[in-house]
Design a protein around this motif. Structure first.
Motif, PDB file in Angstrom:
ATOM      1  N   LEU A   1       0.832  -1.203   0.000  1.00 38.56           N
ATOM      2  CA  LEU A   1       0.000   0.000   0.000  1.00 38.56           C
ATOM      3  C   LEU A   1       0.865   1.250   0.000  1.00 38.56           C
ATOM      4  CD1 LEU A   1      -2.738   1.424   0.249  1.00 38.56           C
ATOM      5  CD2 LEU A   1      -2.604   1.107   2.733  1.00 38.56           C
ATOM      6  N   GLU A   2       1.959   1.217   0.744  1.00 36.60           N
ATOM      7  CA  GLU A   2       2.850   2.367   0.822  1.00 36.60           C
ATOM      8  C   GLU A   2       3.555   2.624  -0.510  1.00 36.60           C
ATOM      9  OE1 GLU A   2       2.856   4.290   3.242  1.00 36.60           O
ATOM     10  OE2 GLU A   2       2.173   3.163   4.996  1.00 36.60           O
ATOM     11  N   LYS A   3       3.642   1.596  -1.356  1.00 37.51           N
ATOM     12  CA  LYS A   3       4.353   1.732  -2.630  1.00 37.51           C
ATOM     13  C   LYS A   3       3.464   2.231  -3.764  1.00 37.51           C
ATOM     14  CE  LYS A   3       7.727  -1.895  -1.571  1.00 37.51           C
ATOM     15  NZ  LYS A   3       8.236  -3.248  -1.948  1.00 37.51           N
ATOM     16  N   ILE A   4       2.192   2.428  -3.481  1.00 40.01           N
ATOM     17  CA  ILE A   4       1.298   2.922  -4.529  1.00 40.01           C
ATOM     18  C   ILE A   4       1.785   4.276  -5.004  1.00 40.01           C
ATOM     19  CG2 ILE A   4      -1.042   3.701  -5.034  1.00 40.01           C
ATOM     20  CD1 ILE A   4      -2.095   1.642  -3.116  1.00 40.01           C
ATOM     21  N   ASP A   5       1.794   4.476  -6.315  1.00 38.87           N
ATOM     22  CA  ASP A   5       2.290   5.719  -6.911  1.00 38.87           C
ATOM     23  C   ASP A   5       1.440   6.907  -6.474  1.00 38.87           C
ATOM     24  OD1 ASP A   5       3.440   7.675  -8.434  1.00 38.87           O
ATOM     25  OD2 ASP A   5       2.640   6.944 -10.352  1.00 38.87           O
ATOM     26  N   LEU A   6       2.066   7.813  -5.731  1.00 37.09           N
ATOM     27  CA  LEU A   6       1.342   8.987  -5.255  1.00 37.09           C
ATOM     28  C   LEU A   6       1.263  10.080  -6.315  1.00 37.09           C
ATOM     29  CD1 LEU A   6       2.781   9.258  -1.623  1.00 37.09           C
ATOM     30  CD2 LEU A   6       0.643   8.223  -2.358  1.00 37.09           C
ATOM     31  N   GLY A   7       1.896   9.838  -7.461  1.00 37.05           N
ATOM     32  CA  GLY A   7       1.876  10.842  -8.507  1.00 37.05           C
ATOM     33  C   GLY A   7       0.595  10.810  -9.329  1.00 37.05           C
ATOM     34  N   ILE A   8      -0.192   9.758  -9.178  1.00 43.08           N
ATOM     35  CA  ILE A   8      -1.445   9.684  -9.909  1.00 43.08           C
ATOM     36  C   ILE A   8      -2.472  10.610  -9.267  1.00 43.08           C
ATOM     37  CG2 ILE A   8      -1.032   7.335 -10.684  1.00 43.08           C
ATOM     38  CD1 ILE A   8      -2.760   6.298  -8.475  1.00 43.08           C
ATOM     39  N   SER A   9      -3.564  10.841  -9.971  1.00 44.01           N
ATOM     40  CA  SER A   9      -4.581  11.764  -9.450  1.00 44.01           C
ATOM     41  C   SER A   9      -5.221  11.218  -8.188  1.00 44.01           C
ATOM     42  CB  SER A   9      -5.662  11.999 -10.507  1.00 44.01           C
ATOM     43  OG  SER A   9      -6.433  10.828 -10.687  1.00 44.01           O
ATOM     44  N   SER A  10      -5.839  12.103  -7.456  1.00 39.39           N
ATOM     45  CA  SER A  10      -6.469  11.739  -6.187  1.00 39.39           C
ATOM     46  C   SER A  10      -7.548  10.685  -6.385  1.00 39.39           C
ATOM     47  CB  SER A  10      -7.101  12.976  -5.539  1.00 39.39           C
ATOM     48  OG  SER A  10      -6.181  14.030  -5.499  1.00 39.39           O
ATOM     49  N   TYR A  11      -8.346  10.878  -7.411  1.00 36.61           N
ATOM     50  CA  TYR A  11      -9.432   9.930  -7.676  1.00 36.61           C
ATOM     51  C   TYR A  11      -8.867   8.560  -8.032  1.00 36.61           C
ATOM     52  CZ  TYR A  11     -13.380   7.723 -10.031  1.00 36.61           C
ATOM     53  OH  TYR A  11     -14.365   6.846 -10.414  1.00 36.61           O
ATOM     54  N   GLN A  12      -7.835   8.530  -8.865  1.00 36.18           N
ATOM     55  CA  GLN A  12      -7.209   7.274  -9.227  1.00 36.18           C
ATOM     56  C   GLN A  12      -6.560   6.608  -8.015  1.00 36.18           C
ATOM     57  OE1 GLN A  12      -7.352   5.572 -12.093  1.00 36.18           O
ATOM     58  NE2 GLN A  12      -8.789   7.141 -12.809  1.00 36.18           N
ATOM     59  N   TYR A  13      -5.991   7.426  -7.134  1.00 39.33           N
ATOM     60  CA  TYR A  13      -5.377   6.868  -5.931  1.00 39.33           C
ATOM     61  C   TYR A  13      -6.431   6.194  -5.064  1.00 39.33           C
ATOM     62  CZ  TYR A  13      -2.543   6.422  -1.735  1.00 39.33           C
ATOM     63  OH  TYR A  13      -1.874   5.912  -0.658  1.00 39.33           O
ATOM     64  N   LEU A  14      -7.596   6.816  -4.964  1.00 38.89           N
ATOM     65  CA  LEU A  14      -8.691   6.223  -4.192  1.00 38.89           C
ATOM     66  C   LEU A  14      -9.121   4.893  -4.807  1.00 38.89           C
ATOM     67  CD1 LEU A  14     -11.025   9.219  -3.289  1.00 38.89           C
ATOM     68  CD2 LEU A  14      -9.728   7.798  -1.714  1.00 38.89           C
ATOM     69  N   LYS A  15      -9.166   4.841  -6.126  1.00 41.40           N
ATOM     70  CA  LYS A  15      -9.555   3.598  -6.790  1.00 41.40           C
ATOM     71  C   LYS A  15      -8.517   2.500  -6.541  1.00 41.40           C
ATOM     72  CE  LYS A  15     -11.432   3.525 -10.814  1.00 41.40           C
ATOM     73  NZ  LYS A  15     -11.696   3.672 -12.267  1.00 41.40           N
ATOM     74  N   VAL A  16      -7.225   2.863  -6.620  1.00 41.71           N
ATOM     75  CA  VAL A  16      -6.164   1.892  -6.361  1.00 41.71           C
ATOM     76  C   VAL A  16      -6.215   1.425  -4.909  1.00 41.71           C
ATOM     77  CG1 VAL A  16      -3.662   1.536  -6.258  1.00 41.71           C
ATOM     78  CG2 VAL A  16      -4.660   2.806  -8.156  1.00 41.71           C
ATOM     79  N   PHE A  17      -6.471   2.370  -4.003  1.00 36.96           N
ATOM     80  CA  PHE A  17      -6.578   2.025  -2.590  1.00 36.96           C
ATOM     81  C   PHE A  17      -7.745   1.080  -2.353  1.00 36.96           C
ATOM     82  CE2 PHE A  17      -8.609   2.923   1.551  1.00 36.96           C
ATOM     83  CZ  PHE A  17      -7.592   2.509   2.390  1.00 36.96           C
ATOM     84  N   ASN A  18      -8.856   1.340  -3.011  1.00 32.93           N
ATOM     85  CA  ASN A  18     -10.025   0.476  -2.873  1.00 32.93           C
ATOM     86  C   ASN A  18      -9.722  -0.924  -3.391  1.00 32.93           C
ATOM     87  OD1 ASN A  18     -12.843   0.151  -2.172  1.00 32.93           O
ATOM     88  ND2 ASN A  18     -13.276   0.088  -4.365  1.00 32.93           N
ATOM     89  N   GLN A  19      -8.969  -1.025  -4.477  1.00 34.24           N
ATOM     90  CA  GLN A  19      -8.561  -2.323  -5.010  1.00 34.24           C
ATOM     91  C   GLN A  19      -7.636  -3.049  -4.030  1.00 34.24           C
ATOM     92  OE1 GLN A  19      -6.796  -1.348  -8.784  1.00 34.24           O
ATOM     93  NE2 GLN A  19      -8.754  -0.894  -9.759  1.00 34.24           N
ATOM     94  N   TRP A  20      -6.733  -2.277  -3.384  1.00 32.76           N
ATOM     95  CA  TRP A  20      -5.835  -2.872  -2.390  1.00 32.76           C
ATOM     96  C   TRP A  20      -6.633  -3.434  -1.223  1.00 32.76           C
ATOM     97  CZ3 TRP A  20      -5.139  -2.106   2.769  1.00 32.76           C
ATOM     98  CH2 TRP A  20      -4.021  -2.706   3.352  1.00 32.76           C
ATOM     99  N   VAL A  21      -7.647  -2.701  -0.779  1.00 29.42           N
ATOM    100  CA  VAL A  21      -8.488  -3.168   0.326  1.00 29.42           C
ATOM    101  C   VAL A  21      -9.161  -4.484  -0.034  1.00 29.42           C
ATOM    102  CG1 VAL A  21     -10.587  -2.691   1.648  1.00 29.42           C
ATOM    103  CG2 VAL A  21      -8.902  -0.890   1.333  1.00 29.42           C
ATOM    104  N   LYS A  22      -9.699  -4.567  -1.247  1.00 32.64           N
ATOM    105  CA  LYS A  22     -10.366  -5.797  -1.679  1.00 32.64           C
ATOM    106  C   LYS A  22      -9.379  -6.965  -1.700  1.00 32.64           C
ATOM    107  CE  LYS A  22     -13.958  -3.571  -4.465  1.00 32.64           C
ATOM    108  NZ  LYS A  22     -14.523  -3.394  -5.834  1.00 32.64           N
TER     109      LYS A  22
END
Length: 218
Positions: A91-112
């Motif tokens: 989770l900490e390695k997720i690219d923070l350079g992507i947009s906020s909305y995309q980050y939320l989507k990636v985070f949601n995928q990580w949670v799943k």
């Protein structure tokens, strides 16, 4: 970290393809930051609590005479912590350079993904915990004799004709086996109940936030 999460979120929602006003952008920025930071904080605290509990229980188990339970608890929970620590590192390695909305989507995928992995682990975790408790108390010293053998002797006094398998009442083996199978079968569901108790509110807020943002972007 050269760029703060706050700045990245602000830039993300204010890109040219964003369809929401700046003030709304900022509102969702703050909500996003709060929800994800809260989850990370709770997740880390939970892992630390599990690790500390397993270590303390390991020590206590030797003093109360159930070291088998303590050792099995410690090994099982240590593996659980190790796996989830690796997931947290991902989770900490997720690219923070992507947009906020995309980050939320990636985070949601990580949670799943995290929930799916732990759901599978729980199908083994709960049966192992149950078996460790049985073994621990069965071999616990009871006045120079294992507690399990002493209990069997007590049972034989009242039911001398009870069928034994390697010195253990067959009915006891069947009940223990049935409980183990049920814990394995419902382990995933039990985990989801525990998950909902600890993180349910955070997940609901995350889902509401994603729905709101998608609604505004549509």
């Amino acid at each position: 970290m050269e760029r703060s999460i706050e700045n990245i979120w602000k830039e993300g929602f204010l890109k040219s393809d964003a369809l929401v006003a700046p003030k709304i952008n900022n509102l969702y920025n703050q909500k996003s930051i709060h929800i994800i930071d809260k989850f990370k904080r709770m997740f880390k605290i939970n892992l630390i609590a599990i690790a500390v509990f397993s270590f303390v229980f390991l020590i206590v188990s030797f003093f109360v005479g159930i070291p088998i339970t303590g050792v099995m608890f410690f090994i099982t929970l240590s593996i659980l912590v190790f796996i989830n620590k690796k997931l947290l590192n991902g989770l900490e390695k997720i690219d923070l350079g992507i947009s906020s909305y995309q980050y939320l989507k990636v985070f949601n995928q990580w949670v799943k993904k995290q929930v799916s992995i732990n759901e599978k682990i729980s199908k083994f975790l709960y049966p192992i915990i149950f078996i460790s408790m049985i073994l621990g108390f069965w071999f616990k010293d009871a006045q120079g004799m294992p507690l399990g053998k002493r209990l069997v002797n007590e049972v034989l006094i009242g039911f001398p004709d009870i069928y034994l398998v390697y010195g253990i009442p067959l009915i006891g083996i069947v009940i223990a086996l049935l409980i183990t199978i049920l814990l394995g079968f419902f382990g995933g569901q039990i985990y989801k109940w525990d998950l909902n108790i600890v993180y349910g509110r955070v997940f609901r807020k995350l889902k509401e936030l994603m729905n709101d943002i998608e609604s505004l972007r549509s």
